[in-house]
Motif scaffolding. Structure first.
Motif, PDB file in Angstrom:
ATOM      1  N   TYR A   1       3.112  -2.694 -12.956  1.00  0.00           N
ATOM      2  CA  TYR A   1       2.085  -1.679 -12.759  1.00  0.00           C
ATOM      3  C   TYR A   1       1.134  -1.661 -13.943  1.00  0.00           C
TER       4      TYR A   1
ATOM      5  N   ALA B   1       2.259   1.803  -3.446  1.00  0.00           N
ATOM      6  CA  ALA B   1       1.269   2.401  -4.348  1.00  0.00           C
ATOM      7  C   ALA B   1       1.158   3.903  -4.114  1.00  0.00           C
TER       8      ALA B   1
ATOM      9  N   ARG C   1      -3.775   1.645 -11.666  1.00  0.00           N
ATOM     10  CA  ARG C   1      -4.949   0.799 -11.441  1.00  0.00           C
ATOM     11  C   ARG C   1      -4.618  -0.438 -10.620  1.00  0.00           C
ATOM     12  N   ARG C   2      -3.438  -1.006 -10.816  1.00  0.00           N
ATOM     13  CA  ARG C   2      -3.118  -2.276 -10.160  1.00  0.00           C
ATOM     14  C   ARG C   2      -1.607  -2.401 -10.015  1.00  0.00           C
TER      15      ARG C   2
ATOM     16  N   LEU D   1      -6.427  -0.957  -7.220  1.00  0.00           N
ATOM     17  CA  LEU D   1      -6.818   0.346  -6.697  1.00  0.00           C
ATOM     18  C   LEU D   1      -8.192   0.780  -7.179  1.00  0.00           C
TER      19      LEU D   1
ATOM     20  N   LEU E   1      -2.463  -5.608  -5.559  1.00  0.00           N
ATOM     21  CA  LEU E   1      -3.291  -4.534  -5.027  1.00  0.00           C
ATOM     22  C   LEU E   1      -4.049  -3.917  -6.190  1.00  0.00           C
TER      23      LEU E   1
ATOM     24  N   LEU F   1       0.833  -1.201   0.000  1.00  0.00           N
ATOM     25  CA  LEU F   1       0.000   0.000   0.000  1.00  0.00           C
ATOM     26  C   LEU F   1       0.869   1.253   0.000  1.00  0.00           C
TER      27      LEU F   1
END
Length: 178
Positions: free
Chosen positions: A149, A13, A158-159, A175, A173, A10
């Motif tokens: 990414y 990101a 996005r991810r 997003l 993750l 997290l």
């Protein structure tokens, strides 16, 4: 196998927003003194160094290089040396970070130093839509992690998918949901 994202993913990101934007936005500050804060933001230009300010930032020019020195309680706490394609960050007088940028201002290499030596390095790669992957290497040069990414059509993150060689599974993750 997909695992739940850990807090470090997290944080990664959140930090990627700066990568997507390229080199530091405030590069090119006029030389002089600034009232500052603990992270070195230039909050307000000052006529000179002012006693009683908890944080002061001094910006100097040396040819094409910009040197920013953050003083906390009168002592140097951080220094940034910025030039075309390179940024070095010193903490308490020692090299702590070094970043290289390509001709488009995108971060390509990041090195983290601790105890006088290289702690880890990161390489970033870009595709047509922007940042595509990042790899982290240890002091031995061995790959520790690889992040991929996924960017949206507007360049938004996005991810993130993190893989670690030798580990089972990956962290992911998302997003946004599509």
């Amino acid at each position: 196998m997909t695992m739940r994202a850990r807090p470090t993913l997290l944080l990664l990101a959140a930090l990627l927003a700066g990568l997507l934007a390229g080199r530091p936005a405030a590069f090119g500050l006029p030389a002089g003194w600034y009232r500052s804060d603990a992270i070195g933001l230039a909050l307000e230009p000052l006529a000179g160094a002012r006693r009683g300010e908890p944080y002061l930032l001094r910006v100097e020019r040396d040819g094409e290089r910009e040197i920013r020195t953050l003083y906390g309680e009168g002592k140097e706490s951080r220094r940034w040396e910025l030039s075309a394609g390179l940024e070095r960050v010193y903490a308490d007088g020692s090299l702590a970070e070094e970043r290289s940028y390509d001709g488009a201002g995108r971060l390509t290499t990041e090195k983290i130093f601790a105890g006088g030596g290289l702690s880890e390095s990161r390489q970033y790669r870009y595709g047509h839509s922007g940042l595509s992957s990042g790899e982290t290497y240890g002091t031995d040069g061995e790959l520790r992690t690889r992040e991929r990414y996924e960017l949206g059509s507007g360049g938004e993150l996005r991810r993130v998918r993190r893989e670690s060689p030798g580990a089972q599974g990956a962290e992911e993750l998302a997003l946004v949901t599509a």
